[in-house]
Write an enzyme that holds these catalytic residues in place. Structure first.
Site, PDB file in Angstrom:
ATOM      1  N   MET A  42       7.639   4.646  14.356  1.00  0.00           N
ATOM      2  CA  MET A  42       8.018   5.531  15.457  1.00  0.00           C
ATOM      3  C   MET A  42       6.901   6.549  15.698  1.00  0.00           C
ATOM      4  SD  MET A  42      12.103   5.884  15.302  1.00  0.00           S
ATOM      5  CE  MET A  42      12.191   7.093  14.008  1.00  0.00           C
ATOM      6  N   GLY A  64       1.953   7.314   4.578  1.00  0.00           N
ATOM      7  CA  GLY A  64       2.980   6.313   4.286  1.00  0.00           C
ATOM      8  C   GLY A  64       2.806   5.115   5.210  1.00  0.00           C
ATOM      9  N   HIS A  65       2.613   5.406   6.501  1.00  0.00           N
ATOM     10  CA  HIS A  65       2.385   4.322   7.461  1.00  0.00           C
ATOM     11  C   HIS A  65       1.064   3.613   7.153  1.00  0.00           C
ATOM     12  CE1 HIS A  65       4.842   7.230  10.009  1.00  0.00           C
ATOM     13  NE2 HIS A  65       5.561   6.127  10.074  1.00  0.00           N
ATOM     14  N   GLY A  82       8.582   0.394   4.424  1.00  0.00           N
ATOM     15  CA  GLY A  82       8.508   1.287   3.274  1.00  0.00           C
ATOM     16  C   GLY A  82       9.820   1.373   2.506  1.00  0.00           C
ATOM     17  N   GLN A 124      17.489   0.890   5.041  1.00  0.00           N
ATOM     18  CA  GLN A 124      16.959   0.211   6.222  1.00  0.00           C
ATOM     19  C   GLN A 124      16.316  -1.121   5.829  1.00  0.00           C
ATOM     20  OE1 GLN A 124      14.693   2.060   9.687  1.00  0.00           O
ATOM     21  NE2 GLN A 124      13.020   1.588   8.303  1.00  0.00           N
TER      22      GLN A 124
HETATM   23  P1  AMP Z   1       9.112   5.433  10.795  1.00  0.00           P
HETATM   24  O1  AMP Z   1       7.921   5.694  11.661  1.00  0.00           O
HETATM   25  O2  AMP Z   1       9.659   6.645  10.127  1.00  0.00           O
HETATM   26  O3  AMP Z   1      10.148   4.579  11.459  1.00  0.00           O
HETATM   27  O4  AMP Z   1       8.556   4.558   9.586  1.00  0.00           O
HETATM   28  C1  AMP Z   1       7.878   3.341   9.819  1.00  0.00           C
HETATM   29  C2  AMP Z   1       7.728   2.619   8.513  1.00  0.00           C
HETATM   30  O5  AMP Z   1       6.958   3.420   7.608  1.00  0.00           O
HETATM   31  C3  AMP Z   1       9.067   2.330   7.828  1.00  0.00           C
HETATM   32  O6  AMP Z   1       9.026   1.032   7.271  1.00  0.00           O
HETATM   33  C4  AMP Z   1       9.124   3.388   6.769  1.00  0.00           C
HETATM   34  O7  AMP Z   1       9.903   3.021   5.654  1.00  0.00           O
HETATM   35  C5  AMP Z   1       7.663   3.511   6.384  1.00  0.00           C
HETATM   36  N1  AMP Z   1       7.415   4.801   5.740  1.00  0.00           N
HETATM   37  C6  AMP Z   1       7.742   6.025   6.236  1.00  0.00           C
HETATM   38  N2  AMP Z   1       7.437   6.983   5.338  1.00  0.00           N
HETATM   39  C7  AMP Z   1       6.906   6.350   4.260  1.00  0.00           C
HETATM   40  C8  AMP Z   1       6.405   6.792   3.003  1.00  0.00           C
HETATM   41  N3  AMP Z   1       6.381   8.080   2.669  1.00  0.00           N
HETATM   42  N4  AMP Z   1       5.952   5.860   2.140  1.00  0.00           N
HETATM   43  C9  AMP Z   1       5.984   4.552   2.467  1.00  0.00           C
HETATM   44  N5  AMP Z   1       6.432   4.064   3.637  1.00  0.00           N
HETATM   45  C10 AMP Z   1       6.894   4.955   4.514  1.00  0.00           C
END
Ligand code: AMP
Length: 282
Positions: A30, A36-37, A149, A155
């Protein structure tokens, strides 16, 4: 790096890559990208996949309109980061591309306990939205590998179920949580914390760690209540702090009930920001 706003253009580009023998790795996000991403994207690139990242703030998975409105959208910084990492393609769909007036199927998947516990209990409609957008994105990208992640543990389990029930051939890979220096799990929502809230939020990680290390000294009930007390005393507002089976995320109330691997899962409000985290018990 190539940018796509339409499904048709992205699909034909990916078809071309497949014809050249490339496997496709996909990282849905998003935006408001952080380490993390990037760890997911780097992982896909290191495995040699033609790597596609989508940036789409999916309105249907937000149960809280304020959260949706305040969700950060720093698009040019995101694109710069993706370019630096060496990402191959970015998909930036608009709402009408993902949800045309006609032709979007709703995804009926029986999530069982995943559909009414933990995140599902506190964020009604959230996983229905996740299923809807992930079904759509998987249909569009049709990746060989999907990288997500472990921070969003429930999820991950929900999407695993979607892949299996909807018959996608995509292999889902869950990757470890990336943390800030004080242990706080990286999240786009951390940007909304003040400096002092961000510091205080490190207690979530500390509490998980200490609960995990104390796991053989006390009962799960005692561990749960001392963790909740510790978080509350520091001015944080935990929504839940629970123990689940690591293999299927079913709640575990005592060790007599289940003696296999257990993961601690928690959701905590810090000011007006809701954060989630988890850790497998030692
Ligand atoms: P989001 O943009 O929050 O929807 O996250 C996109 C992807 O990045 C999802 O698969 C999350 O689980 C992963 N993600 C977000 N934060 C982290 C993190 N701190 N460590 C690892 N993966 C992450």
């Amino acid at each position: 790096m190539v940018l796509f706003k339409t499904i048709a253009a992205l699909r034909s580009h990916l078809e071309h890559q497949r014809n050249k023998g490339r496997t496709i790795g996909f990282v849905p996000t998003m935006g408001a990208l952080h380490n993390g991403h990037s760890s997911l994207i780097r992982h896909s690139l290191e495995q040699g996949h033609y790597t596609v990242v989508s940036i789409y703030v999916n309105p249907t998975q937000f149960n809280d309109p304020v959260d949706l409105e305040k969700y950060p959208r720093p698009l040019s910084a995101d694109l710069e980061l993706l370019n630096q990492i060496g990402c191959n393609a970015v998909f930036l769909p608009g709402d009408s591309e993902i949800y045309p007036v006609e032709g979007v199927t709703t995804t009926e998947i029986d999530l069982q306990h995943l559909g009414d516990s933990l995140e599902a209990a506190f964020r009604p409609g959230h996983f229905e939205g996740v299923l809807q957008v992930m079904h759509r994105l998987l249909d569009i990208v049709n990746p060989d590998f999907l990288f997500m992640g472990q921070k969003d543990l429930q999820q991950l389990a929900v999407v695993r179920q979607l892949i299996s029930e909807a018959g996608f051939t995509t292999r889902l890979v869950g990757l470890p949580i990336v943390r800030e220096e004080n242990g706080l799990a990286r999240s786009s929502r951390n940007e909304r914390l003040s400096a002092s809230e961000r510091k205080k939020a490190g207690l979530i990680y500390k509490t998980l760690l200490e609960t995990s290390n104390a796991s053989h000294k006390s009962s799960l009930t005692e561990l749960k209540f001392s963790a909740l007390e510790r978080l509350e005393k520091a001015g944080l507002r935990p929504e839940y702090f629970e123990f689940v089976r690591s293999d299927n995320l079913r709640l575990v109330h005592s060790r007599e009930e289940y003696d296999g691997p257990i993961t601690i899962v928690t959701a905590v409000w810090v000011g007006d920001v809701r954060l989630i985290d988890n850790m497998e018990m030692a």
